[in-house]
Design an enzyme around this catalytic site. Structure first.
Site: not given
Ligand SMILES: Cc1ncc(COP(=O)(O)O)c(C=O)c1O
Lengths: 681, 536
Positions: A309, A370, A398, A427, A430
């Site tokens: 990771s 992010s 993102h 997701t 965004k």
């Molecule tokens: C890389 C990443 N994965 C998953 C998520 C989670 O998404 P959600 O806000 O729709 O729960 C985020 C949100 O900030 C994210 O930056």
């Protein structure tokens, strides 16, 4: 110390709120509304002149819908007396200048350029460390003395009546000593739409942020903070109309988990659409982005497997990784050399102690990070994947919608076949102005995930209202073919017994290309206005976002700020270093004539010294909005001494006027320079 | 700082002490070989600027800390590390053949997935099913008080959409907290009578996130052996020490609490946070916790209680406030009361209600709260409106419980199934009754064993034995037959192989006030007939 001056927010907030409650803020009002008129007249002028180079390659936009909406007054409530703002311009800015467009695309073979880590001058480093040192020393001293002399104020962190404290003093140290001082920057309640502008509910704190009192007034501010990349956060317009229709037909909730009666035909259609959007065989949708990672990763790997990771991966990924029971190793952020070294080590060493070979290795990266704005070096990862045979999981939270010439994420940006990636996650929170997340992959993988992911059996299915928003916004980026076979989509579905099948034409379609009408429910095809279903508006949004991202990023650099990340990323972090400057930056931006709300992030979300402001650019911003942000940063940056960037090859810094004037040149020039940077090795 | 005043003597002693130790350090330093080089380096970098040296010193310390903590460094110093040449590594890489990422579904799994009910159009008491093309009576959807089809809620949700759009486009900390979220939190807190409440954007993730927000490594959790997957996963994340008590057996709980206390005394360990985690109505079998007794125990042994009311909130009590209303216990006695807005209120998301401290703590420490976008405003408003409906129409719950009673009367007469669920539970689980009718597998009638179960294992001492595959297959046949006859039901779906202990296969009926009593009876009679036929 500097931080303690944070006790004066009361006065400044009072000022700004009084202004907005008594008389309408003339300055901001005139700015935010005048822009639409300015744009309209500009468009009138421009329409006679020759089309710009970028515009030529895209279908001409139908502006009729946009124009009428300028005069149309929205249905927002006007009780705040700010009726001047209630045109749709506040949600999605009108910008008719075809020069302010850009298509973001990677030149094959060119290196992936990210901002290099720049160190600030010594004295900045020094004062930052000193701030933290003072904060830590005094904080602990206060805790030590306070617990003895003022036990009442410390009861929540001390054991009481045989109960251990909920929050040990050590765990909560940063919360109490740093975050609480900055509380005015967080949890700001808002109302309206999280679009181009947002209304913040004014608040004050009478007691050093222990409590926040809402004053009942609102201030409209330019919103450069929401993850509204493509500007689909709208309460008006084609998508909102579609959602209304969807809600009328399907209601709000489906009352159950996907496998226990919570699935509707809309879910099936939407999943096929998402699969097509990202270019995979199949997809599964979950009702929360966070849960998409945390409930599906454990279904992919288990004991005896290894997850590699990126060290900066999102908490939701870590959550899922921990629940999976797999072994986990981390590699340096986006560092392919480090990843390769690690891969060589883990494959050759095998499982700890037993040295048995790993069952599978899953590498998890994000498309765009992010907090940093960096883009994954996808070509690099894929090269390693060929050699080391690991599986690749890319979290496109993102990047989906926000990058690539067709908005299909990082694979699109690099011009890579998405099917080279095993698992694509993303997701809808965004770019699509909705909520929830998806996982896309091969058909057999997705079927396995449907029954093995926790969400399928246990979590509520996604709301039909949200699904409609997803489908409408995605369709408007993909564009709907007009000549395709017209027919109710449900008929093709009900004829098949295996109801989770994809529509017939799926495999014949090229990616990324328009979708046939049968990929959408008939009612949705009929509800979508032509500007959306033709894909014109989708393309318009993608190009505006790309222009704005490049412009803000490069503009800040020219002004002398230190930024992070990739120039085409809509996330633009600006380093401010000193923790106290973050509060000041936030407040000075909010207290401007045209208030701007920004996000500030500090330790522990970032490394100790690189506290930052994080801008999230949107397609809904006009060029003038970005100008405004740049002007604000320029002024605030001078006051707070933030301009420490070292210009490449001895160039001089630009003035803010120069940046605003030469915006188009700046963006185009960068793209050309990047394209010219073929790899020399 | 405001109160940083301390006696002068203390300062003096401290300074004196520091000065002495410094000179001691200096003396030892000059004794070391090579100290001269370091001294020269420091002098040249010092350049008569103490600030510079200080900054460098701090940087040095931070570099060392950073190196020590580096998470990405290969761990070559492990004992079992094999020294390999580059060529060996290349060969090993070449040889390594990973397993496929996923196994394709086998026939049974594929058939079961294809038989998952898909609703055409809106869901409700009489939805049209895509599988059969006909309408069915719905005993599968979690629509206890019929809020899923409520027109008023739909209208209000629509208005909200026209004001706030669909998504909130931001995490709660960064401009994702809308006024409607605050209102919804206040509505929930008022409804339950707690100081506050906090909204999460998915029901399942709520408790998985609440647990690690409070329980850390070294803390003690005492949990029921039959808690749902969401709780298991939350406990796994927390890394706390977990002790288990027998399912819904408060004697067993008390024994475990005593043994934990004894353990602590013996080891003279420090006071750690201690939690009891259980469910109001259990997702796994519909049984109900004896709340007053539980609260008594929690107070006696000074534990905090995390209670998952996902299936009881909006379903039991006069107005649907859940177990606290049913037992007439103030909700403030429960430290963390977790519920679901998606199940009880047919909206979306979940909540945790409790004191101000509990709520505010989660706003910074709840992973799924901090790192996820807030719930779409229209769902928050739907939840608020759902509460309004419950408050104002207690008749909905009367109707729900009439239907539950009617169903139970019919099902009680079916010999081939046993029902572990509580009589007031809106979800009714049906187990296949084992061949000797006086079956020992029923949790509540389990044989009284001489020795208690091992508290550190989630498996009870006399774990019931059942043939998962066979029972799943039989129940699936019942489900499909019922769907063919116009009754929509479902098995309780599990992720087999990924849960701590395997839940007994069951059919899970969900009762609703949206159906008339006659329809409920009709559907349950159809089901009873199928059960008798198939489970002979
Ligand atoms: C890389 C990443 N994965 C998953 C998520 C989670 O998404 P959600 O806000 O729709 O729960 C985020 C949100 O900030 C994210 O930056």
């Amino acid at each position: 110390m500097a931080l303690n001056r944070g006790s004066s927010p009361t006065s400044s907030i009072f000022k700004s709120s009084k202004r907005s409650s008594s008389t309408p803020p003339t300055s901001a009002a005139s700015y935010l509304s005048a822009l639409s008129q300015a744009d309209a007249s500009l468009r009138a002028r421009r329409s006679t002149t020759s089309p710009s180079p970028t515009a030529a390659s895209t279908p001409a936009l139908s502006f009729s819908s946009l124009l009428t909406s300028t005069t149309e007054v929205g249905e927002e409530d006007n009780s705040d007396g700010l009726a001047v703002y209630t045109t749709v311009h506040t949600e999605f800015g009108h910008c008719y200048n075809e020069n302010y467009r850009h298509v973001s695309k990677h030149t094959p073979g060119a290196p992936v350029i990210q901002d290099i880590d720049q160190d600030p001058p010594y004295y900045i480093l020094f004062s930052t460390y000193i701030s933290y040192l003072i904060l830590i020393v005094l904080g602990h001293m206060r805790d030590f003395l306070g617990k003895r002399f003022y036990p009442d104020s410390y009861k929540h962190i001390m054991p009481r009546d045989g109960y251990a404290a909920l929050n040990s003093d050590f765990d909560s140290f940063y919360t109490r000593r740093l975050k609480q001082r900055m509380d005015e920057c967080f949890m700001q309640p808002v109302t309206g739409v999280a679009g181009r502008t947002i209304q913040i509910l004014d608040r004050v704190t009478p007691d050093y942020n222990h409590t926040q009192i809402l004053l009942g007034t609102r201030t409209r501010a330019l919103n450069i903070s929401s993850y509204n990349y493509l500007g689909f956060a709208q309460a008006h317009g084609g998508c909102a109309d579609a959602v209304e229709e969807g809600m009328k037909r399907y209601g709000v909730s489906t009352a159950g988990a996907r496998l226990e009666g919570g699935s509707t035909d809309l879910h099936i259609t939407a999943e096929a659409l998402v699969a097509k959007f990202v270019g995979m065989e199949a997809a599964v949708i979950s009702s929360m982005g966070f849960a998409t990672n945390s409930t599906y990763i454990p279904a992919l790997v288990s004991k005896g497997c290894l997850i590699i990771s990126d060290e900066l991966n999102h908490t939701s990924i870590r959550f899922g990784v921990r629940n999976s029971g797999a072994h986990v190793r981390m590699f340096k952020h986006n560092d392919m050399k480090n990843l390769e070294a690690l891969l060589r080590e883990v494959i050759s060493q095998g499982q700890p102690k037993t040295h048995r070979p790993w069952k599978k290795i899953l590498v998890i990266v994000e498309g765009m990070y992010s907090m940093e704005g960096t883009m994954v070096d996808l070509p690099g990862v894929l090269k390693l994947k060929e050699k080391y045979k690991f599986y690749l999981f890319v979290d496109e939270a993102h990047s989906i919608g926000a990058t690539g010439p067709h908005g299909r994420g990082v694979a699109d940006y690099f011009g890579i076949d998405p099917r080279k990636i095993d698992v694509l996650m993303g997701t809808f929170t965004k770019s699509f102005g909705a909520s929830g997340g998806y996982i896309a992959g091969s058909k057999s993988l997705i079927e396995r995930l449907r029954i093995r992911g926790y969400s399928g059996a246990y979590a509520e299915s996604i709301s039909p209202a949200v699904l409609t928003q997803i489908m409408a916004s995605m369709a408007s980026i993909m564009s709907v073919a007009t000549d395709g076979p017209v027919g109710p989509s449900s008929s093709s579905l009900s004829s098949s017994t295996s109801t989770l099948q994809l529509p017939q034409d799926f495999h014949t379609l090229i990616h990324p290309g328009p979708i046939s009408q049968s990929s959408l429910p008939t009612w949705l095809t009929h509800t979508l206005p032509p500007s959306l279903s033709s894909g014109a508006e989708g393309a318009h949004r993608l190009q505006r976002l790309s222009f704005n991202s490049h412009y803000l990023h490069l503009g800040l650099q020219k002004l002398g700020f230190i930024t992070l990340g990739h120039a085409s990323s809509p996330i633009v972090p600006l380093l401010v270093f000193n923790p106290a400057k973050m509060i000041m930056f936030h407040r000075m931006m909010k207290d401007r004539k045209t208030p701007i709300v920004v996000v500030v992030v500090a330790y522990p979300a970032t490394p100790l010294i690189s506290s930052r402001v994080r801008f999230c650019v949107s397609a809904s911003h006009t060029k003038e909005d970005v100008d405004e942000v740049l002007r604000a940063c320029d002024e605030v940056g001078d006051v707070l001494d933030l301009k420490h960037g070292v210009m490449a090859n001895g160039e001089r810094r630009w003035t803010v006027e120069e940046v605003c004037e030469r915006a188009v040149e700046l963006v185009r020039g960068y793209a050309e320079a990047e394209g010219g940077l073929k790899k020399t090795d | 700082m405001e109160n940083a005043s301390f006696p002068l003597e203390t300062v003096e002693t401290v300074v004196l002490f520091v000065a002495q130790s410094l000179s001691a350090v200096e003396r030892t330093f000059y004794k070391l070989p090579g100290s001269g080089i370091i001294e020269r380096y420091v002098r040249s970098s010092h350049q008569n600027d103490p600030g510079r040296t200080f900054a460098e010193l701090i940087i040095l310390i931070l570099v060392i800390i950073n190196l020590l903590q580096s998470r990405t460094r290969p761990d070559r110093n492990k004992k079992s590390f094999l020294e390999l040449t580059e060529k060996d590594i290349d060969e090993l890489v070449e040889e390594w053949a990973p397993e496929p990422l996923s196994q394709p579904l086998n026939e049974t799994e594929a058939a079961e997935l294809a038989a998952v009910p898909i609703v055409l159009g809106p869901t409700g008491p009489h939805p049209t099913l895509l599988n059969t093309g006909k309408t069915a009576i719905n005993l599968a959807s979690l629509n206890f008080t019929g809020l899923a089809g409520n027109d008023h809620i739909k209208q209000r949700a629509l208005e909200t959409m026209r004001k706030h759009g669909v998504g909130s486009c931001g995490p709660t900390g960064f401009y994702g907290t809308f006024d409607v979220h605050l209102n919804c939190e206040r509505d929930i807190a008022d409804f339950l009578g707690t100081e506050g409440a906090i909204l999460y954007s998915q029901g399942f993730s709520t408790i998985s996130s609440v647990i690690p927000a409070f329980c850390k490594r070294g803390d003690i959790i005492v949990a029921d052996r039959a808690v749902t997957l969401a709780i298991q996963k939350g406990m796994e994340i927390s890394r706390s020490t977990i002790r288990w008590y027998d399912h819904n057996d408060l004697h067993s709980l008390e024994e475990v609490l005593q043994s934990v206390e004894k353990d602590r005394r013996k080891r003279k360990g420090p006071l750690t946070r201690r939690f009891i985690i259980t469910e109001g109505i259990f997702e796994r079998d519909g049984s109900m916790t004896d709340l007053p007794k539980l609260i008594e125990l929690k107070h006696k042994y000074k534990y905090r209680l995390i209670l998952d009311e996902s299936f009881s909130f909006g379903a039991v009590g006069r107005t649907g406030r859940g177990l606290t209303e049913l037992y007439n216990v103030p909700a403030s006695k429960i430290d963390m009361l977790v519920g679901s807005c998606s199940i009880g209120l047919c909206a979306g998301g979940g909540f945790c209600a409790g004191s101000h401290t509990v709520v505010e703590h989660q706003r910074i420490n709840g992973p799924a709260y901090v790192f996820s976008a807030s719930m779409p405003p229209l769902l928050a408003v739907s939840a608020s409106e759902g509460i309004n409906v419950l408050r104002n129409t207690p008749s909905l719950l009367v109707k729900l419980h009439d239907n539950i009673r009617a169903a139970r009367i019919i099902l009680d007469q079916v010999d081939c199934v046993s029902i572990p669920s509580h009589r007031a539970s809106p979800i009714i689980h049906l187990y296949i009754r084992a061949t000797p009718p006086s079956d020992l597998l029923h949790p509540s009638s389990a044989a009284v064993s001489a020795k208690p179960s091992n508290p550190s294992s989630p498996v009870p001492r006399d774990a019931p034995v059942f043939d998962i595959q066979k029972e799943e297959r039989l129940l699936q046949e019942v489900v499909e037959e019922a769907m063919a006859q116009g009754v929509m039901i479902t098995k309780a779906k599990r992720v087999r192989g990924l849960e701590l202990t395997e839940a007994r296969p069951s059919i899970r009926l969900a009762m609703t006030s949206a159906l008339s009593k006659a329809d409920t009876e009709k559907a349950v009679n159809v089901l009873a007939k199928i059960l008798r036929k198939k489970l002979k």
